[in-house]
Write an enzyme that holds these catalytic residues in place. Sequence first.
Site, mmCIF file in Angstrom:
data_model
loop_
_atom_site.group_PDB
_atom_site.id
_atom_site.type_symbol
_atom_site.label_atom_id
_atom_site.label_comp_id
_atom_site.label_asym_id
_atom_site.label_seq_id
_atom_site.Cartn_x
_atom_site.Cartn_y
_atom_site.Cartn_z
ATOM 1 N N ASP A 188 0.863 -1.179 0.000
ATOM 2 C CA ASP A 188 0.000 0.000 0.000
ATOM 3 C C ASP A 188 0.899 1.228 0.000
ATOM 4 O O ASP A 188 2.115 1.132 0.191
ATOM 5 C CB ASP A 188 -0.910 -0.010 1.236
ATOM 6 C CG ASP A 188 -1.891 1.150 1.265
ATOM 7 O OD1 ASP A 188 -2.368 1.554 0.182
ATOM 8 O OD2 ASP A 188 -2.179 1.676 2.358
ATOM 9 N N SER A 189 0.290 2.383 -0.197
ATOM 10 C CA SER A 189 1.048 3.630 -0.183
ATOM 11 C C SER A 189 1.544 3.977 1.215
ATOM 12 O O SER A 189 2.457 4.781 1.376
ATOM 13 C CB SER A 189 0.188 4.776 -0.705
ATOM 14 O OG SER A 189 -0.970 4.923 0.086
ATOM 15 N N TYR A 234 -0.550 8.120 -2.306
ATOM 16 C CA TYR A 234 -0.549 7.863 -3.739
ATOM 17 C C TYR A 234 -1.675 8.599 -4.449
ATOM 18 O O TYR A 234 -1.607 8.819 -5.656
ATOM 19 C CB TYR A 234 -0.713 6.355 -4.007
ATOM 20 C CG TYR A 234 0.550 5.528 -3.904
ATOM 21 C CD1 TYR A 234 1.750 6.055 -3.425
ATOM 22 C CD2 TYR A 234 0.539 4.190 -4.270
ATOM 23 C CE1 TYR A 234 2.888 5.281 -3.321
ATOM 24 C CE2 TYR A 234 1.681 3.404 -4.181
ATOM 25 C CZ TYR A 234 2.848 3.947 -3.701
ATOM 26 O OH TYR A 234 3.972 3.170 -3.602
ATOM 27 N N GLY A 235 -2.710 8.927 -3.704
ATOM 28 C CA GLY A 235 -3.885 9.546 -4.316
ATOM 29 C C GLY A 235 -3.609 10.863 -5.015
ATOM 30 O O GLY A 235 -4.371 11.285 -5.890
ATOM 31 N N CYS A 264 -4.271 -1.010 -2.310
ATOM 32 C CA CYS A 264 -4.412 0.444 -2.445
ATOM 33 C C CYS A 264 -5.274 0.691 -3.669
ATOM 34 O O CYS A 264 -4.972 0.179 -4.761
ATOM 35 C CB CYS A 264 -3.035 1.077 -2.615
ATOM 36 S SG CYS A 264 -3.054 2.835 -3.063
ATOM 37 N N ASN A 265 -6.350 1.436 -3.503
ATOM 38 C CA ASN A 265 -7.231 1.707 -4.634
ATOM 39 C C ASN A 265 -6.539 2.532 -5.709
ATOM 40 O O ASN A 265 -6.729 2.291 -6.899
ATOM 41 C CB ASN A 265 -8.487 2.425 -4.141
ATOM 42 C CG ASN A 265 -9.515 1.466 -3.584
ATOM 43 O OD1 ASN A 265 -10.391 0.982 -4.278
ATOM 44 N ND2 ASN A 265 -9.399 1.178 -2.290
ATOM 45 N N SER A 266 -5.733 3.510 -5.301
ATOM 46 C CA SER A 266 -5.038 4.352 -6.278
ATOM 47 C C SER A 266 -4.075 3.524 -7.123
ATOM 48 O O SER A 266 -4.021 3.662 -8.349
ATOM 49 C CB SER A 266 -4.275 5.479 -5.562
ATOM 50 O OG SER A 266 -5.158 6.318 -4.854
ATOM 51 N N GLU A 299 -4.809 9.191 9.138
ATOM 52 C CA GLU A 299 -3.391 8.942 9.429
ATOM 53 C C GLU A 299 -2.941 9.702 10.684
ATOM 54 O O GLU A 299 -2.131 9.211 11.467
ATOM 55 C CB GLU A 299 -2.513 9.366 8.247
ATOM 56 C CG GLU A 299 -2.625 8.491 7.010
ATOM 57 C CD GLU A 299 -1.635 7.337 7.007
ATOM 58 O OE1 GLU A 299 -0.947 7.140 8.024
ATOM 59 O OE2 GLU A 299 -1.584 6.625 5.990
ATOM 60 N N CYS A 324 -11.237 3.209 -0.261
ATOM 61 C CA CYS A 324 -9.907 3.523 0.272
ATOM 62 C C CYS A 324 -9.722 2.666 1.506
ATOM 63 O O CYS A 324 -10.644 2.540 2.328
ATOM 64 C CB CYS A 324 -9.784 5.003 0.619
ATOM 65 S SG CYS A 324 -8.196 5.449 1.382
ATOM 66 N N THR A 325 -8.541 2.074 1.657
ATOM 67 C CA THR A 325 -8.319 1.158 2.770
ATOM 68 C C THR A 325 -8.261 1.860 4.122
ATOM 69 O O THR A 325 -8.313 1.201 5.157
ATOM 70 C CB THR A 325 -7.020 0.351 2.554
ATOM 71 O OG1 THR A 325 -5.944 1.238 2.243
ATOM 72 C CG2 THR A 325 -7.197 -0.642 1.426
ATOM 73 N N HIS A 326 -8.175 3.182 4.123
ATOM 74 C CA HIS A 326 -8.251 3.919 5.385
ATOM 75 C C HIS A 326 -9.680 3.962 5.938
ATOM 76 O O HIS A 326 -9.895 4.023 7.151
ATOM 77 C CB HIS A 326 -7.795 5.373 5.191
ATOM 78 C CG HIS A 326 -6.325 5.567 5.034
ATOM 79 N ND1 HIS A 326 -5.649 5.161 3.919
ATOM 80 C CD2 HIS A 326 -5.414 6.145 5.854
ATOM 81 C CE1 HIS A 326 -4.370 5.484 4.051
ATOM 82 N NE2 HIS A 326 -4.199 6.078 5.212
#
Length: 269
Positions: A11-12, A43-44, A74-76, A155, A187-189
Amino acid sequence: MPNSAPIGIFDSGIGGLTLAHAITELIPQEPIIYFGDTAHLPYGDKSATAIQAYSVKICNLLLEKNCKLILIACNSASAAAYDLVKTYVGTKAVVVNVIDPVIQYLDQQWAGKTLGLIGTKQTVNSGIYARKAEALGKDIHIQSLATPLLAPMIEEGFFNNTISEQIIREYLEQDVLKNIEGLILACTHYPLIKAQIDQFYHGQIPVIDTSQIVAQEIKHILEKHDLSIQTGEIGSRQFFVSDYTDSFEKSTQLFFGEAIKLTQYPIWD
């Protein structure tokens, strides 16, 4: 690739730990190697070309670690680099993104519905979810909204409070998300703020936590390719980041559900 080989996840940053946690909860016997590219997050906001370059470099590391499956958590990166990564990795490992399992789920459960989607600028601007949903021919409509403040807010630990409540409300009240019948957290967040989003909708709009969907698909793919571990022992877990800070390590408990040790790996040296 032997069944005992690990699952590679990248992931980013550390947001993908929500997905790593879902996988370890569902198939705890599988060893995992996680890499968070904290040196380049988020990354977005990066170009597709930059994300592709980062992704290929990280895949080199995961292949060196003999991973049998690589998950782009990561979706991006899934939107920008999946096709390139799959071609680059070839037959060395199975490559999975976080978008296609969700599209399969929509195909099975959401025909004829209008869904909202929130994610990073890269994910939303790519239009990949809407295109793939339309290609199903099931009359599924996706109305997307970029929500760039949410990932850095999470974050920094600003969630489950009045600050996050106000930011979430500002986004979810946008016209593009009016009259939706469900909301995709792309988004994984975002699983960390699912409770607040549920509260905003008073439980009347289903909120789709993609981490659970992807974890189920990983289990299915391992079984399909006869790569599953059948032993009852808990698999090993290694967590690497490209740029270590104490604050990142402290935040891992929020994403993974328990304290874990991050190790800096000098991938960009």
